[in-house]
Design a protein around this motif. Structure first.
Motif, mmCIF file in Angstrom:
data_model
loop_
_atom_site.group_PDB
_atom_site.id
_atom_site.type_symbol
_atom_site.label_atom_id
_atom_site.label_comp_id
_atom_site.label_asym_id
_atom_site.label_seq_id
_atom_site.Cartn_x
_atom_site.Cartn_y
_atom_site.Cartn_z
ATOM 1 N N UNK A 90 0.890 -1.145 0.105
ATOM 2 C CA UNK A 90 0.065 0.180 0.013
ATOM 3 C C UNK A 90 1.061 1.219 0.070
ATOM 4 N N UNK A 91 0.958 1.922 -1.103
ATOM 5 C CA UNK A 91 1.883 3.259 -1.155
ATOM 6 C C UNK A 91 1.508 4.296 -0.487
ATOM 7 N N UNK A 92 2.350 5.103 -0.126
ATOM 8 C CA UNK A 92 2.112 6.349 0.774
ATOM 9 C C UNK A 92 1.416 7.457 -0.070
ATOM 10 N N UNK A 93 1.554 7.416 -1.408
ATOM 11 C CA UNK A 93 0.928 8.058 -2.343
ATOM 12 C C UNK A 93 -0.358 7.398 -2.919
ATOM 13 N N UNK A 94 -0.947 8.216 -3.664
ATOM 14 C CA UNK A 94 -2.117 7.476 -4.478
ATOM 15 C C UNK A 94 -1.365 6.767 -5.597
ATOM 16 N N UNK A 95 -2.196 5.636 -5.996
ATOM 17 C CA UNK A 95 -1.696 5.147 -7.358
ATOM 18 C C UNK A 95 -1.666 6.144 -8.674
ATOM 19 N N UNK A 96 -0.515 6.024 -9.271
ATOM 20 C CA UNK A 96 -0.296 6.938 -10.343
ATOM 21 C C UNK A 96 -0.488 6.309 -11.595
ATOM 22 N N UNK A 97 -1.460 6.905 -12.426
ATOM 23 C CA UNK A 97 -1.968 5.981 -13.565
ATOM 24 C C UNK A 97 -2.041 6.755 -14.784
ATOM 25 N N UNK A 98 -1.565 6.269 -16.002
ATOM 26 C CA UNK A 98 -1.623 6.693 -17.186
ATOM 27 C C UNK A 98 -2.555 6.291 -18.251
ATOM 28 N N UNK A 99 -3.497 7.108 -18.733
ATOM 29 C CA UNK A 99 -4.437 6.906 -19.657
ATOM 30 C C UNK A 99 -3.866 7.049 -21.181
ATOM 31 N N UNK A 100 -4.574 6.492 -22.132
ATOM 32 C CA UNK A 100 -4.260 6.665 -23.344
ATOM 33 C C UNK A 100 -2.869 6.347 -23.710
#
Length: 301
Positions: A90-100
């Motif tokens: 469980x990361x300390x940050x939000x999950x960073x996601x790439x679209x497109x």
């Protein structure tokens, strides 16, 4: 190595898969009894954080060997059939996601691919392998799936140059970017549509990068009720892993345990004619070569 987190007999722990067995070494217990010095991480995130000063994998190897040689090795193993899989970390940050980030997927949703599209998924949306996801039918009739390769960061850094970016990777996992397509269309930002409870299944393992030397050439297959919906390959990514890390770290400091979702290939429910969204009772499986299969269920009610 394949790392996982789990719940066993009411206790939360983490481990590393036992070779040729459907079981894990309970590293919380292994380190408590065989860890060197003060090295006794109680979670995988703690282990990754301490990896910056000690070689975490080497510490795991030494402690597991000591447990094996203790004459009571089986006492430190847990069978998969007896555990509840949790998100590996469980990361300390939000999950960073790439679209497109896959051209064919962007085209099936009639999205432009000429600029970067980044969003985050709340850490509270994380769930593990074999978990049941709420069907959210009280707010949407357009729940969708997106199978993705997840990148796990192993050390802190910011403004990381492309040529060094892969040095910051600890390993890889599987993510299903569950999405409310109605909210995605209605909102200017994707945060809410991507952060539903249970909206970020992850796992079952984090595979260390030495065991996945070609992450940009692995197959991603998503099945709904055993029907193949997505059948892609990470070679189709527009921005590669080093480019994603370079771009993110221009703006956001990365830390051990942070997760980057790299985008999804074509074949999502919203792209079909007519659309085929997830329904109560559905089973969703995302398989990536050399990592495994992430399985989740949509709640019946």
């Amino acid at each position: 190595m394949k790392f996982l987190s789990f719940k066993h007999k009411g206790e939360t722990s983490y481990g590393v898969k036992v070779k040729r067995e459907e079981a894990a070494w309970d590293l919380k217990q292994v380190f408590a009894n065989f860890g060197e010095g003060d090295f006794h991480p109680k979670t995988l995130l703690e282990g990754l954080q301490q990896n910056q000063t000690l070689d975490f994998q080497e510490q795991v190897r030494k402690a597991v060997v000591a447990a094996e040689n203790s004459g009571n090795g089986d006492a430190y193993k847990v069978k998969f059939e007896d555990i509840e899989f949790l998100p590996p970390v469980t990361p300390t940050n939000n999950v960073i996601a790439f679209g497109r980030n896959y051209k064919a997927h962007a085209e099936e949703l009639k999205h432009e691919v000429d600029r970067l599209y980044v969003f985050t998924k709340a850490a509270s949306s994380l769930t593990g392998d074999e978990s049941t996801i709420p069907n959210h039918q009280d707010i949407t009739d357009a729940l969708d799936y997106e199978g993705e390769l997840g990148v796990v960061i192993g050390k802190s850094g910011e403004k990381i140059p492309k040529g060094l970016a892969l040095d910051y990777v600890y390993g890889y996992t599987i993510i299903n970017d569950i999405t409310d397509r109605n909210a995605q269309k209605a909102h200017d930002q994707a945060f809410l549509s991507k952060s539903l409870t249970g909206g970020c299944p992850m796992g079952p393992y984090i595979v260390t990068k030495d065991e996945l030397p070609t992450p940009e050439n692995v197959n991603i297959v998503t099945k709904v009720n055993n029907e193949i919906r997505q059948d892609g390959n990470t070679s189709q990514m527009i921005l590669k892993i080093d480019e994603l890390i370079e771009e993110i770290s221009k703006y956001v400091a990365l830390h051990p345990g942070d997760i980057i979702a790299t985008g999804t290939p074509a074949g999502v429910g919203a792209g079909m004619n007519p659309p085929k969204f997830l329904q109560p009772g559905d089973e969703v499986k995302v398989t990536i070569d050399n990592i495994g299969t992430l399985t989740n269920f949509i709640a019946k009610d």
